[in-house]
Design a protein around this motif. Structure first.
Motif, PDB file in Angstrom:
ATOM      1  N   ALA A 309     -45.112   1.780  -8.502  1.00 11.37           N
ATOM      2  CA  ALA A 309     -45.569   1.898  -6.848  1.00 11.37           C
ATOM      3  C   ALA A 309     -44.239   2.325  -6.190  1.00 11.37           C
ATOM      4  O   ALA A 309     -43.500   1.246  -6.069  1.00 11.37           O
ATOM      5  CB  ALA A 309     -46.394   0.927  -6.419  1.00 11.37           C
ATOM      6  N   HIS A 310     -43.814   3.542  -5.629  1.00 10.69           N
ATOM      7  CA  HIS A 310     -42.704   3.551  -5.176  1.00 10.69           C
ATOM      8  C   HIS A 310     -42.417   4.891  -4.203  1.00 10.69           C
ATOM      9  O   HIS A 310     -43.323   5.522  -4.130  1.00 10.69           O
ATOM     10  CB  HIS A 310     -41.398   3.607  -6.194  1.00 10.69           C
ATOM     11  N   LYS A 311     -41.111   5.053  -3.679  1.00 10.21           N
ATOM     12  CA  LYS A 311     -40.876   6.336  -2.980  1.00 10.21           C
ATOM     13  C   LYS A 311     -41.913   6.358  -1.889  1.00 10.21           C
ATOM     14  O   LYS A 311     -42.907   7.472  -1.724  1.00 10.21           O
ATOM     15  CB  LYS A 311     -40.698   7.335  -4.034  1.00 10.21           C
ATOM     16  N   THR A 312     -41.695   5.647  -0.645  1.00  9.96           N
ATOM     17  CA  THR A 312     -42.765   5.760   0.411  1.00  9.96           C
ATOM     18  C   THR A 312     -42.358   6.503   1.626  1.00  9.96           C
ATOM     19  O   THR A 312     -41.206   7.058   1.647  1.00  9.96           O
ATOM     20  CB  THR A 312     -42.825   4.153   0.736  1.00  9.96           C
ATOM     21  N   SER A 313     -43.362   6.883   2.509  1.00  8.54           N
ATOM     22  CA  SER A 313     -43.374   7.508   3.616  1.00  8.54           C
ATOM     23  C   SER A 313     -44.129   6.903   4.688  1.00  8.54           C
ATOM     24  O   SER A 313     -45.378   6.805   4.525  1.00  8.54           O
ATOM     25  CB  SER A 313     -43.747   8.848   3.576  1.00  8.54           C
ATOM     26  N   LEU A 314     -43.626   6.138   5.453  1.00  5.21           N
ATOM     27  CA  LEU A 314     -44.556   5.560   6.601  1.00  5.21           C
ATOM     28  C   LEU A 314     -44.623   6.162   7.915  1.00  5.21           C
ATOM     29  O   LEU A 314     -43.690   6.742   8.465  1.00  5.21           O
ATOM     30  CB  LEU A 314     -43.564   4.125   6.855  1.00  5.21           C
ATOM     31  N   VAL A 315     -45.857   6.355   8.341  1.00  3.96           N
ATOM     32  CA  VAL A 315     -46.277   6.969   9.734  1.00  3.96           C
ATOM     33  C   VAL A 315     -47.343   6.036  10.388  1.00  3.96           C
ATOM     34  O   VAL A 315     -48.099   5.465   9.764  1.00  3.96           O
ATOM     35  CB  VAL A 315     -46.883   8.272   9.265  1.00  3.96           C
ATOM     36  N   TYR A 316     -47.070   6.079  11.700  1.00  5.79           N
ATOM     37  CA  TYR A 316     -48.187   5.337  12.582  1.00  5.79           C
ATOM     38  C   TYR A 316     -48.935   6.436  13.341  1.00  5.79           C
ATOM     39  O   TYR A 316     -48.479   7.325  13.932  1.00  5.79           O
ATOM     40  CB  TYR A 316     -47.322   4.223  13.447  1.00  5.79           C
ATOM     41  N   GLU A 317     -50.186   6.152  13.104  1.00  9.59           N
ATOM     42  CA  GLU A 317     -51.135   6.998  13.771  1.00  9.59           C
ATOM     43  C   GLU A 317     -51.714   6.266  15.109  1.00  9.59           C
ATOM     44  O   GLU A 317     -52.251   5.420  15.211  1.00  9.59           O
ATOM     45  CB  GLU A 317     -52.430   7.470  13.148  1.00  9.59           C
ATOM     46  N   PRO A 318     -51.029   6.618  16.376  1.00  9.10           N
ATOM     47  CA  PRO A 318     -51.345   5.963  17.815  1.00  9.10           C
ATOM     48  C   PRO A 318     -52.641   5.822  18.153  1.00  9.10           C
ATOM     49  O   PRO A 318     -53.163   4.942  18.643  1.00  9.10           O
ATOM     50  CB  PRO A 318     -50.390   6.583  18.541  1.00  9.10           C
ATOM     51  N   ASP A 319     -53.466   7.059  18.020  1.00  6.59           N
ATOM     52  CA  ASP A 319     -54.818   7.129  18.584  1.00  6.59           C
ATOM     53  C   ASP A 319     -55.627   6.017  17.687  1.00  6.59           C
ATOM     54  O   ASP A 319     -56.604   5.304  18.243  1.00  6.59           O
ATOM     55  CB  ASP A 319     -55.581   8.410  18.296  1.00  6.59           C
ATOM     56  N   GLU A 320     -55.357   5.798  16.490  1.00  4.71           N
ATOM     57  CA  GLU A 320     -56.168   4.864  15.562  1.00  4.71           C
ATOM     58  C   GLU A 320     -55.618   3.419  15.415  1.00  4.71           C
ATOM     59  O   GLU A 320     -56.241   2.630  15.244  1.00  4.71           O
ATOM     60  CB  GLU A 320     -56.284   5.400  14.060  1.00  4.71           C
ATOM     61  N   GLY A 321     -54.225   3.473  15.743  1.00  3.17           N
ATOM     62  CA  GLY A 321     -53.464   2.261  15.629  1.00  3.17           C
ATOM     63  C   GLY A 321     -53.341   1.662  14.245  1.00  3.17           C
ATOM     64  O   GLY A 321     -53.496   0.491  13.787  1.00  3.17           O
ATOM     65  N   ILE A 322     -53.188   2.672  13.497  1.00  2.93           N
ATOM     66  CA  ILE A 322     -53.094   2.326  12.045  1.00  2.93           C
ATOM     67  C   ILE A 322     -51.896   2.991  11.328  1.00  2.93           C
ATOM     68  O   ILE A 322     -51.379   4.082  11.606  1.00  2.93           O
ATOM     69  CB  ILE A 322     -54.273   3.165  11.251  1.00  2.93           C
TER      70      ILE A 322
END
Length: 353
Positions: A309-322
């Motif tokens: 489990a590795h090599k990540t990409s983090l995104v925040y979706e503001p409309d959903e708050g997720i």
């Protein structure tokens, strides 16, 4: 004073209580049931790809579509592809973004996009690309020969794009390589994946590299994206002690600003797996590792990541708050792109152990 600009000579370690507080928002997320990009993604003209890797999600100014670059391996080497989505779950229209370099070039054996210049690196900000001198920019990992997986000695290059979809080499020699005079002993075998960050008028390249079978994370800086100087106190994230979750690797750093500190997502290798881990800093130079992963290999109830489990990409979706945390999940269904979310997604039947 802007806490992001604190003195790099301040080497004070961050205490355990603070580390636990800063880690808590990223724990106990929800495993999406399947890969969102399959190991065999059936890309037109590239049907021989059978492993996918290194997800990086971004947006283009003026376009609400989400894009994901990812790497496809076909037995000859890495090439970078891009797919698109309007919901961060269903991805379509995969096509080539950046292919093999010419024979004899440092990137003939593979190119791995994913270190983009963004408008903001705040953890809740859109991953929106930033134009500089009229173009979009990315650092990339590069390999010299085809026919193998990550052929040594890897290096890093500079790429640019007019549209954020198709990319080309912007510099004919590497920005970082093992042949440069300031290459450290810890990185003398191979240089791998970069992460580009702009802060306070300077560019930072966080990258992992190897000496033999041990990988650590270092830092280089630049004023113009083309010429880079290694930090004199590299590596900035070392491997952990014997028996730790990062005993062998501390690799693939991704760095964001989180209210009053920097957080680095990276993967550790130890205890027979690759695991998603965190480190924290107040000044981008001195990092304190949380020794406990936020997600261990084998955590997915369907064993999508039983090996890595590795090599990540983090995104925040503001409309959903997720938050959406994409990662390379390697397990019983091959090497593909998995997904964790901070809240359950509507209409998804989540797997149970």
């Amino acid at each position: 004073m802007d806490e992001r600009s604190m003195d790099p000579q301040d080497t004070e370690q961050i205490d355990d209580e603070t580390i636990a507080e800063w880690t808590a928002p990223f724990e106990d997320w929800y495993y999406y049931p399947d890969h969102v990009i399959q190991p065999e993604p059936n890309i037109k003209g590239y049907e021989d790809v059978f492993k996918t890797d290194i997800p990086t999600v971004y947006q283009i100014p003026g376009d609400e579509t989400w894009y994901m670059s990812f790497v496809g391996f076909n037995g000859d080497g890495y090439q970078s592809f891009v797919a698109e989505s309007d919901d961060l779950v269903n991805w379509s229209n995969p096509r080539l973004a950046f292919g093999f370099g010419p024979e004899g070039a440092f990137d003939h054996g593979g190119v791995t996009l994913g270190a983009y210049l963004y408008e903001s690196y705040d953890i809740d900000a859109p991953r929106r690309m930033k134009r500089h001198d009229g173009s979009f920019w990315s650092l990339y990992g590069a390999y010299p020969r085809q026919g193998e997986y990550e052929t040594r000695p890897g290096s890093e290059g500079l790429a640019k794009s007019n549209d954020g979809i198709t990319w080309e080499r912007a510099k004919d020699d590497p920005i970082l390589s093992v042949h440069q005079d300031d290459c450290g002993e810890w990185e003398q075998s191979c240089i791998y994946q970069p992460w580009l960050l702009e802060h306070d008028g300077h560019y930072y390249d966080f990258y992992n590299a190897a000496n033999g079978s041990v990988e650590k994370t270092g830092l280089a800086t630049s004023e113009d994206l083309r010429s880079w100087d290694r930090y004199e106190d590299n590596p900035v994230v070392d491997t952990g002690p014997e028996g730790s979750f990062n005993e062998q690797f501390s690799s693939d750093p991704k760095v964001y600003w989180d209210e009053d500190h920097w957080v680095m997502f990276f993967f550790g290798v130890g205890r027979d797996g690759a695991h998603i881990m965190l480190a924290f800093s107040r000044n981008l130079h001195n990092w304190t590792v949380n020794p406990d992963p936020i997600y261990e290999a084998g955590g997915h109830p369907h064993d999508l990541d039983e090996r890595f489990a590795h090599k990540t990409s983090l995104v925040y979706e503001p409309d959903e708050g997720i938050y959406y945390l994409f990662y390379n999940a390697v397990g019983n269904r091959g090497r593909g792109i998995g997904l964790l979310t901070s809240e359950p997604l509507p209409g998804v039947e989540y797997p149970q152990r």
